[in-house]
Write a protein that holds these residues in place. Structure first.
Motif, PDB file in Angstrom:
ATOM      1  N   HIS A 156      29.993  57.264 -40.003  1.00 26.12           N
ATOM      2  CA  HIS A 156      30.437  56.052 -40.685  1.00 26.12           C
ATOM      3  C   HIS A 156      30.230  54.783 -39.866  1.00 26.12           C
ATOM      4  CE1 HIS A 156      33.052  57.960 -44.068  1.00 26.12           C
ATOM      5  NE2 HIS A 156      31.929  58.611 -43.866  1.00 26.12           N
ATOM      6  N   TYR A 157      29.867  54.935 -38.623  1.00 28.80           N
ATOM      7  CA  TYR A 157      29.534  53.765 -37.804  1.00 28.80           C
ATOM      8  C   TYR A 157      28.430  52.951 -38.486  1.00 28.80           C
ATOM      9  CZ  TYR A 157      27.865  51.038 -33.770  1.00 28.80           C
ATOM     10  OH  TYR A 157      27.475  50.007 -32.927  1.00 28.80           O
ATOM     11  N   LYS A 158      27.382  53.646 -38.909  1.00 23.14           N
ATOM     12  CA  LYS A 158      26.218  52.960 -39.488  1.00 23.14           C
ATOM     13  C   LYS A 158      26.581  52.277 -40.804  1.00 23.14           C
ATOM     14  CE  LYS A 158      22.873  56.149 -37.439  1.00 23.14           C
ATOM     15  NZ  LYS A 158      21.810  57.168 -37.729  1.00 23.14           N
ATOM     16  N   GLY A 159      27.371  52.958 -41.626  1.00 17.71           N
ATOM     17  CA  GLY A 159      27.744  52.375 -42.903  1.00 17.71           C
ATOM     18  C   GLY A 159      28.646  51.162 -42.741  1.00 17.71           C
ATOM     19  N   HIS A 160      29.608  51.257 -41.827  1.00 14.18           N
ATOM     20  CA  HIS A 160      30.515  50.134 -41.596  1.00 14.18           C
ATOM     21  C   HIS A 160      29.762  48.949 -41.003  1.00 14.18           C
ATOM     22  CE1 HIS A 160      34.666  48.782 -41.565  1.00 14.18           C
ATOM     23  NE2 HIS A 160      34.456  48.227 -40.382  1.00 14.18           N
ATOM     24  N   ARG A 161      28.867  49.234 -40.088  1.00 13.62           N
ATOM     25  CA  ARG A 161      28.085  48.156 -39.482  1.00 13.62           C
ATOM     26  C   ARG A 161      27.180  47.489 -40.520  1.00 13.62           C
ATOM     27  NH1 ARG A 161      26.753  46.213 -34.154  1.00 13.62           N
ATOM     28  NH2 ARG A 161      25.761  44.227 -34.678  1.00 13.62           N
ATOM     29  N   LEU A 162      26.668  48.273 -41.469  1.00 11.04           N
ATOM     30  CA  LEU A 162      25.839  47.714 -42.533  1.00 11.04           C
ATOM     31  C   LEU A 162      26.622  46.689 -43.342  1.00 11.04           C
ATOM     32  CD1 LEU A 162      23.131  47.816 -44.070  1.00 11.04           C
ATOM     33  CD2 LEU A 162      24.077  49.709 -45.419  1.00 11.04           C
ATOM     34  N   ALA A 163      27.873  46.996 -43.661  1.00 11.14           N
ATOM     35  CA  ALA A 163      28.720  46.071 -44.415  1.00 11.14           C
ATOM     36  C   ALA A 163      29.025  44.816 -43.597  1.00 11.14           C
ATOM     37  CB  ALA A 163      30.013  46.761 -44.819  1.00 11.14           C
ATOM     38  N   LEU A 164      29.350  44.994 -42.320  1.00  8.69           N
ATOM     39  CA  LEU A 164      29.669  43.856 -41.456  1.00  8.69           C
ATOM     40  C   LEU A 164      28.471  42.914 -41.302  1.00  8.69           C
ATOM     41  CD1 LEU A 164      31.626  45.792 -38.675  1.00  8.69           C
ATOM     42  CD2 LEU A 164      32.620  44.135 -40.274  1.00  8.69           C
ATOM     43  N   ASP A 165      27.311  43.490 -41.057  1.00  5.56           N
ATOM     44  CA  ASP A 165      26.108  42.668 -40.876  1.00  5.56           C
ATOM     45  C   ASP A 165      25.770  41.896 -42.141  1.00  5.56           C
ATOM     46  OD1 ASP A 165      25.820  43.474 -38.253  1.00  5.56           O
ATOM     47  OD2 ASP A 165      24.404  45.086 -38.729  1.00  5.56           O
ATOM     48  N   TYR A 166      25.947  42.526 -43.285  1.00  2.00           N
ATOM     49  CA  TYR A 166      25.663  41.841 -44.547  1.00  2.00           C
ATOM     50  C   TYR A 166      26.615  40.670 -44.756  1.00  2.00           C
ATOM     51  CZ  TYR A 166      25.804  40.878 -49.537  1.00  2.00           C
ATOM     52  OH  TYR A 166      25.816  40.236 -50.760  1.00  2.00           O
ATOM     53  N   LEU A 167      27.902  40.883 -44.501  1.00  4.03           N
ATOM     54  CA  LEU A 167      28.876  39.804 -44.670  1.00  4.03           C
ATOM     55  C   LEU A 167      28.587  38.641 -43.729  1.00  4.03           C
ATOM     56  CD1 LEU A 167      32.101  41.966 -45.088  1.00  4.03           C
ATOM     57  CD2 LEU A 167      31.025  40.537 -46.841  1.00  4.03           C
ATOM     58  N   TRP A 168      28.155  38.947 -42.521  1.00  2.00           N
ATOM     59  CA  TRP A 168      27.780  37.897 -41.572  1.00  2.00           C
ATOM     60  C   TRP A 168      26.607  37.078 -42.118  1.00  2.00           C
ATOM     61  CZ3 TRP A 168      30.035  36.213 -37.094  1.00  2.00           C
ATOM     62  CH2 TRP A 168      29.279  35.345 -36.292  1.00  2.00           C
TER      63      TRP A 168
END
Length: 332
Positions: free
Chosen positions: A166-178
């Motif tokens: 889930h590291y990759k999935g959570h980071r995907l969401a964070l990067d998109y919001l940024w």
């Protein structure tokens, strides 16, 4: 009607054989769908079975074959995320000639062990563990009696997992919001003892380091798994001096609660605050929520495939899983 009279003797394979005029071995081949039997002979046996109202002794079959053709599905709860995996697991099991039995433990460790005892006593061929109550050291001991597969992110030689990091999935969401301009991003995490939760915290910590921003304390928003915990978050949001402009949740069900609660308070989503879910369940489509898809149904199929492989049954190979951002209307 072919109902047996009360007290009547239960027919056996020998009775079927005599009635059909064939050998007991032929009857056994018809019942177990094993070996060749001519069409006319098969019809005679099936007619005899119907006329005598014969019902196979399942316990005897299990003892003879060493297989129940039944998998157990164990979980502390059956939420939307679990059900999506369970349905695909059941479909895969059924397609391969297996039935399934569901066990909901409500977090009761004794009840969970009782379900695992059925594997030990050969009443189940394998177990798919969704959410657990006992420590791994307790559950690992059962793996010697039959295969156990879990969704948990666990480092175990006895119990394999079909988890996706889930590291990759959570980071995907964070990067998109940024990328959409959000700078005050808040995370609502799941159960504190889950390794997936820790991987999400790791992703957020690395995200903050990469963008040179101060991370919020994850302990304040950990274990946000109920409507009551979402209400606690909403009260915090209303009183916060510096309000987040984005919220990343660990599931679509929690994201849906957050969105509905915010809108009831007159807080606009996404104009005032963006919200992302995780799972890509039907509720995210219905509410038009941005979410992270990670082939959740395929995860359930992979769990069943892994059990079947362990039992040396012919089955499709495990399918690779990956994360995908689904952009909808709860983010800018």
């Amino acid at each position: 009607m072919n109902a047996r009279k009360e007290g009547a003797r239960i027919p056996t394979i020998l009775d079927i054989a005599r009635h059909a005029g064939v050998s007991s071995a032929t009857v056994s081949r018809v019942i177990n769908s094993s070996g060749y039997v001519g069409e006319e002979t098969r019809r005679k046996v099936e007619d005899a079975i119907e006329q005598l109202n014969y019902s196979p002794n399942k316990n005897a079959q299990h003892l003879r074959t060493g297989s129940t053709k039944n998998f157990g599905i164990i979980s502390t709860q059956f939420n939307d995320t679990a059900v999506a995996r369970i349905n695909s697991f059941i479909s895969t099991a059924y397609a391969n000639g297996y039935t399934t039995t569901l066990f909901v433990t409500n977090g009761d460790m004794k009840r969970e062990r009782e379900a695992f005892d059925l594997l030990k006593s050969k009443q189940l061929d394998g177990i798919f563990l969704i959410y657990r109550a006992n420590d791994w050291s307790v559950l690992e001991k059962y793996a010697s009696f039959g295969p156990v597969v879990t969704l948990h992110n666990v480092d175990s030689e006895q119990i394999p997992s079909v988890f996706i990091d889930h590291y990759k999935g959570h980071r995907l969401a964070l990067d998109y919001l940024w990328e959409t301009g959000c700078r005050q991003i808040l995370n609502l995490y799941g159960t504190p003892k889950g390794l997936n939760t820790q991987r999400r915290i790791d992703a957020y910590t690395d995200f903050c380091r990469d963008h040179q921003i101060d991370p919020h304390n994850p302990d304040l928003f950990i274990d946000t798994v109920t409507a009551e915990k979402v209400d606690d978050f909403i009260r915090w949001y209303e009183s916060a001096e510096v309000k987040p402009d984005a919220v990343v949740t660990h599931s679509d069900s929690i994201a849906a609660l957050v969105v509905s609660r915010l809108r009831r308070k007159g807080i606009r989503v996404p104009e005032d605050v963006s919200v992302t879910g995780f799972d890509n369940l039907d509720v995210s489509d219905v509410m038009d929520m941005t979410t992270i898809d990670y082939s959740i149904e395929e995860q359930g199929k992979n769990a069943c495939r892994l059990l079947l492989q362990t039992l040396n049954q012919p089955v499709d190979e495990l399918k690779p899983l990956s994360f995908k951002l689904i952009k909808r209307k709860t983010t800018l």
